[in-house]
Design an enzyme around this catalytic site. Structure first.
Site, PDB file in Angstrom:
ATOM      1  N   ASP A   1       0.816  -1.220   0.000  1.00 46.20           N
ATOM      2  CA  ASP A   1       0.000   0.000   0.000  1.00 46.20           C
ATOM      3  C   ASP A   1       0.850   1.272   0.000  1.00 46.20           C
ATOM      4  O   ASP A   1       0.316   2.381  -0.088  1.00 46.20           O
ATOM      5  CB  ASP A   1      -0.994   0.019   1.169  1.00 46.20           C
TER       6      ASP A   1
ATOM      7  N   HIS B   1      -0.562   7.785   9.308  1.00 47.20           N
ATOM      8  CA  HIS B   1      -0.112   6.430   9.628  1.00 47.20           C
ATOM      9  C   HIS B   1       1.406   6.271   9.633  1.00 47.20           C
ATOM     10  O   HIS B   1       1.923   5.331  10.234  1.00 47.20           O
ATOM     11  CB  HIS B   1      -0.703   5.427   8.635  1.00 47.20           C
TER      12      HIS B   1
ATOM     13  N   GLY C   1       0.037   2.468   5.504  1.00 45.71           N
ATOM     14  CA  GLY C   1      -1.313   2.919   5.166  1.00 45.71           C
ATOM     15  C   GLY C   1      -1.385   4.066   4.188  1.00 45.71           C
ATOM     16  O   GLY C   1      -2.099   5.044   4.436  1.00 45.71           O
TER      17      GLY C   1
ATOM     18  N   ASP D   1     -10.725  10.539  11.259  1.00 48.50           N
ATOM     19  CA  ASP D   1     -10.625   9.575  10.164  1.00 48.50           C
ATOM     20  C   ASP D   1     -11.231   8.240  10.601  1.00 48.50           C
ATOM     21  O   ASP D   1     -11.388   7.983  11.798  1.00 48.50           O
ATOM     22  CB  ASP D   1      -9.135   9.390   9.850  1.00 48.50           C
TER      23      ASP D   1
ATOM     24  N   ASP E   1     -13.159   8.915   4.864  1.00 48.22           N
ATOM     25  CA  ASP E   1     -13.503   7.501   4.689  1.00 48.22           C
ATOM     26  C   ASP E   1     -14.548   7.044   5.697  1.00 48.22           C
ATOM     27  O   ASP E   1     -14.941   5.872   5.718  1.00 48.22           O
ATOM     28  CB  ASP E   1     -12.266   6.603   4.731  1.00 48.22           C
TER      29      ASP E   1
ATOM     30  N   TYR F   1     -11.874   7.548  -0.153  1.00 50.24           N
ATOM     31  CA  TYR F   1     -11.529   6.820  -1.371  1.00 50.24           C
ATOM     32  C   TYR F   1     -12.662   6.765  -2.384  1.00 50.24           C
ATOM     33  O   TYR F   1     -12.493   6.230  -3.470  1.00 50.24           O
ATOM     34  CB  TYR F   1     -10.991   5.432  -1.000  1.00 50.24           C
TER      35      TYR F   1
END
Length: 347
Positions: free
Chosen positions: A97, A139, A147, A174, A237, A276
């Site tokens: 990722d 992150h 992340g 978040d 998100d 996203y």
């Protein structure tokens, strides 16, 4: 959209430059998201109510306020080479990722620099709120990407603000907070014991319950900690329709929480983060920008470059899904009582 009622007109700066947005658009997980967010904010005519400030690039020394030299040097090396197969990359969290793509160091330095630019605007006391929507990459660890986050601009912004403000409150809304257990018993360690508050929530939470929890916790935190400045990460998100498929919030619910924070009238650094479903993220952050500015904006999406992304309804509102709220009211109250007990230890 429902009328926005801010506490007062807020003096706001907005971090932006075309080359900065282009750099942020290059991140694979969120390709073009920065452009969509900025274009929607601009199409609603909100830019004229803010001072637009050009970001600078973070220096290696500034990034090293938190990150290790070895990590920064490796990130710079693989960024220049575009080498995704370097055997040392695994130990630095690069891959999967956080791919080691060409130019990623420049992107990370640009985001970090934008957040530091926003923090400086608050330190100069010229603005009460500074916005960097492409920031909020919470992150990343000292020596490891994680992340989708290569540099932790949230931490860098806090460290910058600490040079002027003794007590900086970080609020992370978040879906996923910065790396850690997230359990209510995770309260910090050493000198920081009791200065971390985690509020673990289950899937499906909706606006009203979320705001009740947010207000209850922030009231206690504000009283106990007495912050002098705030850094607020507003990852989208959590919004209904996001591919993460967990929470079931709308921008209206998040906006109520933000309005509560703005009522403190403290220097406040606003960051983005996750999100996203790019159209919904743009809807959310545009609505929150309007809240900060005290402007009521139309339900109808204005015609602009990305207009077709907002079909089939072409409206600002986001409808909650039919996802069930799995947060038991009794458990929520137990959670809040535990937090209140912990906060009694803050001095």
């Amino acid at each position: 959209m429902e009328p926005v009622e801010p506490p007062t007109a807020i003096n706001t700066t907005y971090i932006f430059a075309p080359h900065y947005i282009d750099s942020c658009d290059s991140l694979s997980k969120i390709t073009r998201r920065a452009s969509m967010v900025h274009s929607l904010i601009a199409s609603y005519g909100l830019l004229k109510y803010m001072r637009v400030v050009k970001p600078r690039i973070a220096s290696m020394e500034e990034m090293a306020m938190f990150h290790t030299d070895a990590y920064l040097e490796h990130l710079q090396k693989i960024s220049e080479d575009g080498d995704d197969d370097d055997p040392e990359s695994v130990e630095y969290g690069l891959g999967y990722d956080c791919p080691a793509t060409e130019g990623v160091f420049d992107y990370a330095a640009a985001v970090a620099g934008a957040t530091l630019t926003a923090a400086q605007c608050l330190m100069d006391k010229k603005y009460q709120v500074a916005i960097n929507w492409p920031g909020g990459w919470h992150h990343a660890k000292k020596d490891e990407a994680s992340g989708f986050c290569y540099l932790n601009d949230a931490v860098l912004g806090i460290l910058k603000l600490r040079k002027k403000f003794d007590r900086v409150l970080y609020i992370d809304m978040d879906l996923h907070h910065g790396d850690g257990t997230g359990d209510v018993t995770d309260i910090g360690m050493g000198k920081g014991r009791y200065y971390t508050v985690n509020v673990p929530l289950q899937d499906g939470i909706q606006d009203n319950r979320y705001y009740h929890i947010c207000e209850s916790v922030l009231k206690e935190v504000y009283t106990s900690f007495n912050p002098e400045a705030v850094v607020c990460q507003l990852g989208a998100d959590t919004i209904a329709g996001d591919p993460m498929c967990s929470f079931n919030l709308t921008p209206v619910g998040v906006g109520k929480c933000l309005r509560y924070i703005l009522n403190w009238e403290l220097p406040t650094l606003i960051l983005g983060g996750g999100g996203y479903n790019h159209a919904n993220t743009a809807r959310c952050w545009t609505y929150l920008t309007a809240i900060i500015l005290g402007k009521t904006i139309s339900s109808e999406i204005p015609d602009h470059e990305y207009f077709t992304e907002y079909g089939p309804d072409y409206v600002l509102e986001i409808t909650q899904s039919c996802r069930t709220d799995q947060n038991d009211p009794q458990r929520v109250e137990q959670l809040l009582n535990t937090i209140r007990g912990n906060l009694k230890n803050v001095i």
